[in-house]
Enzyme design. Structure first.
Site, PDB file in Angstrom:
ATOM      1  N   ARG A 154      74.307 127.983  20.741  1.00 11.47           N
ATOM      2  CA  ARG A 154      74.669 129.016  21.709  1.00 11.47           C
ATOM      3  C   ARG A 154      73.459 129.828  22.155  1.00 11.47           C
ATOM      4  NH1 ARG A 154      74.208 134.796  20.745  1.00 11.47           N
ATOM      5  NH2 ARG A 154      75.801 135.893  21.979  1.00 11.47           N
ATOM      6  N   ASP A 186      74.196 131.194  15.674  1.00 12.30           N
ATOM      7  CA  ASP A 186      74.659 129.969  16.325  1.00 12.30           C
ATOM      8  C   ASP A 186      73.528 129.509  17.251  1.00 12.30           C
ATOM      9  OD1 ASP A 186      75.747 128.004  17.941  1.00 12.30           O
ATOM     10  OD2 ASP A 186      77.655 129.041  18.239  1.00 12.30           O
ATOM     11  N   GLU A 195      83.946 148.546  33.945  1.00 10.95           N
ATOM     12  CA  GLU A 195      84.771 149.221  34.950  1.00 10.95           C
ATOM     13  C   GLU A 195      84.392 150.687  35.133  1.00 10.95           C
ATOM     14  OE1 GLU A 195      87.187 145.891  33.110  1.00 10.95           O
ATOM     15  OE2 GLU A 195      85.858 147.484  32.382  1.00 10.95           O
ATOM     16  N   ASP A 222      77.615 147.611  27.308  1.00 13.35           N
ATOM     17  CA  ASP A 222      78.537 147.282  26.220  1.00 13.35           C
ATOM     18  C   ASP A 222      79.375 148.507  25.897  1.00 13.35           C
ATOM     19  OD1 ASP A 222      78.345 144.748  23.911  1.00 13.35           O
ATOM     20  OD2 ASP A 222      79.687 146.440  23.577  1.00 13.35           O
ATOM     21  N   GLU A 258      77.649 136.363  27.833  1.00 14.97           N
ATOM     22  CA  GLU A 258      78.261 135.383  26.939  1.00 14.97           C
ATOM     23  C   GLU A 258      79.690 135.860  26.729  1.00 14.97           C
ATOM     24  OE1 GLU A 258      80.172 133.997  24.577  1.00 14.97           O
ATOM     25  OE2 GLU A 258      78.949 134.453  22.817  1.00 14.97           O
ATOM     26  N   GLY A 277      78.435 142.856  28.352  1.00 13.36           N
ATOM     27  CA  GLY A 277      78.732 142.668  26.933  1.00 13.36           C
ATOM     28  C   GLY A 277      77.471 142.335  26.187  1.00 13.36           C
ATOM     29  N   HIS A 287      77.716 140.188  15.177  1.00 11.22           N
ATOM     30  CA  HIS A 287      76.590 139.794  16.023  1.00 11.22           C
ATOM     31  C   HIS A 287      75.647 138.839  15.295  1.00 11.22           C
ATOM     32  CE1 HIS A 287      77.900 142.798  18.923  1.00 11.22           C
ATOM     33  NE2 HIS A 287      78.188 143.530  17.868  1.00 11.22           N
ATOM     34  N   HIS A 307      79.942 128.103  16.794  1.00 11.15           N
ATOM     35  CA  HIS A 307      80.873 129.028  16.138  1.00 11.15           C
ATOM     36  C   HIS A 307      82.235 129.021  16.821  1.00 11.15           C
ATOM     37  CE1 HIS A 307      79.525 131.629  19.444  1.00 11.15           C
ATOM     38  NE2 HIS A 307      80.677 132.251  19.287  1.00 11.15           N
TER      39      HIS A 307
END
Length: 406
Positions: free
Chosen positions: A84, A81, A159, A130, A173, A108, A75, A350
């Protein structure tokens, strides 16, 4: 997804992955820790919703993938980055009018940084989802920033977790190397189809995967020609093995615009409002290039752009039917869209570029045609891997290259 292992610095290369597993890329490196539904304040929201079908099982490959995100270094690299992270922050602020007072799901969420950006933009509630153990740390980060009343961390797969209300915004992301590696876009699709209200916003909204032929003499010289003379010793018998080791699988590295032989070809356009899970199983496109220069043709480079547009109109909202009948959603103010690019001519990220090298270069003349077909398929062994089948021809010769991005 926020999270990735260390990719090589600019100018180096790796036969690795976006969000690579640590410890040599071995999927089974660690034992699998079972997912916990309530820990350290991490919440699972349940509802009386009727599930139309059971979610797919969580495989050992999935567990290893989620486990790889538990390492904070993954992370750290993502957050550092700046291209990003700052682009995502800017996109959230640019769409503040759609976020303020609304319900957001972060697919996520990793350490929770995008969820916090959304809370700072005035979101009424943010569900930070997550499946990795990093969710436990994300919950502590939320507490440390006094946002526990706004950001609800859900530890589990998209899910499996339950949210008992429609959401107005999905942020994620999800992009992997070559855009589609890791199959995380599938989780965004599941979240969209389960929770996004008609006319809701998805960030990013569109993505485009590109490919182009490249020349890279320095890379070939460093990896292959080196063996011709090693401290005065002819070690050229090692060259066939060196080619196999260096070029058998895709390589993630940084190239420049000077390496690209001609304008890129669009491999796949992704509309996050309408794309289906079935579309991700296999992508095929025919290409035809015309080299702009005389040079050795060493292989193909792949990169992507993602675009942050406004939501669809109420009557053009995604649904199980509209995704079938409306394959290409009309973009909202495309000229004003914010774009995050991983192209060779743009500031490095990245993700770098993904290279597929040939064992031996092909000499091409200016204006010489390079044509063929590429197929990207989810691996049957592990859907997070990508099988790549390349057929290409130039100068009267035809070739086939097959490899796996794993």
């Amino acid at each position: 997804m926020e999270g990735m292992s260390r990719s090589p610095p600019a100018g180096s290369y790796s036969n690795g992955h976006h969000h690579k597993l640590l410890g040599g890329g071995t999927a089974q490196r660690d034992h699998f820790r079972s997912r916990r539904s309530r820990q350290s304040g991490v919440t699972r929201v349940s509802s009386g919703q009727q599930e139309t079908e059971a979610p797919p099982p969580c495989t050992d490959f999935d567990k290893a993938y989620f486990q790889s995100y538990s390492h904070v270094g993954i992370h750290e690299e993502m957050i550092k980055d700046r291209v990003r992270t700052e682009t995502y922050k800017t996109a959230i602020l640019q769409h503040q009018s759609y976020i303020q007072g609304k319900v957001v799901v972060d697919v996520g969420c990793g350490t929770g940084i995008l969820s916090i950006f959304c809370a700072q933009a005035g979101a009424k509630r943010v569900y930070a989802v997550d499946a990795s153990e990093i969710a436990l740390q994300a919950n502590e980060v939320v507490k440390a920033n006094n946002l526990s009343d706004t950001v609800i961390v859900l530890h589990g797969r998209v899910e499996d977790v339950q949210i008992d209300e429609e959401v107005d915004v999905i942020v994620s992301e999800w992009m992997g190397y070559m855009l589609l590696y890791e199959s995380m876009l599938g989780s965004v699709i599941v979240a969209r189809d389960r929770w996004l209200r008609p006319g809701g916003l998805i960030l990013p909204s569109n993505a485009v995967l590109y490919m182009a032929p490249v020349t890279h003499p320095d890379r070939y010289a460093e990896s292959i020609d080196f063996w011709r003379n090693v401290y005065g010793i002819d070690m050229s018998p090692i060259m066939p093995l060196a080619k196999q080791c260096a070029f058998e699988e895709p390589s993630v590295e940084t190239i420049s615009g000077e390496n690209v032989l001609t304008w890129p070809h669009v491999v796949k356009h992704v509309d996050c409002y309408t794309i289906t899970l079935q579309e991700l199983e296999s992508v095929t496109t025919n290409f035809k290039f015309q080299s702009m220069m005389r040079a050795p043709f060493h292989g193909f480079a792949f990169w992507f752009d993602v675009e942050f547009c406004g939501p669809a109109a109420e009557n053009d909202a995604p649904s199980s039917e509209s995704t079938k009948s409306n394959p290409r959603r009309k973009r909202a103010n495309p000229s004003e869209a914010l774009v995050l690019s991983t192209a060779p001519e743009d500031p490095p990220t990245h993700w770098q570029q993904t290279m597929i090298y040939f064992y031996d270069p092909i000499e091409v003349e200016q204006d010489q045609v390079i044509d063929g077909k590429v197929t990207l398929t989810q691996s049957k062994e592990n859907a997070r891997f990508m099988n790549i089948h390349l057929e290409y021809a130039s100068g009267g010769r035809s070739f086939v290259k097959e490899c796996v991005l794993r």
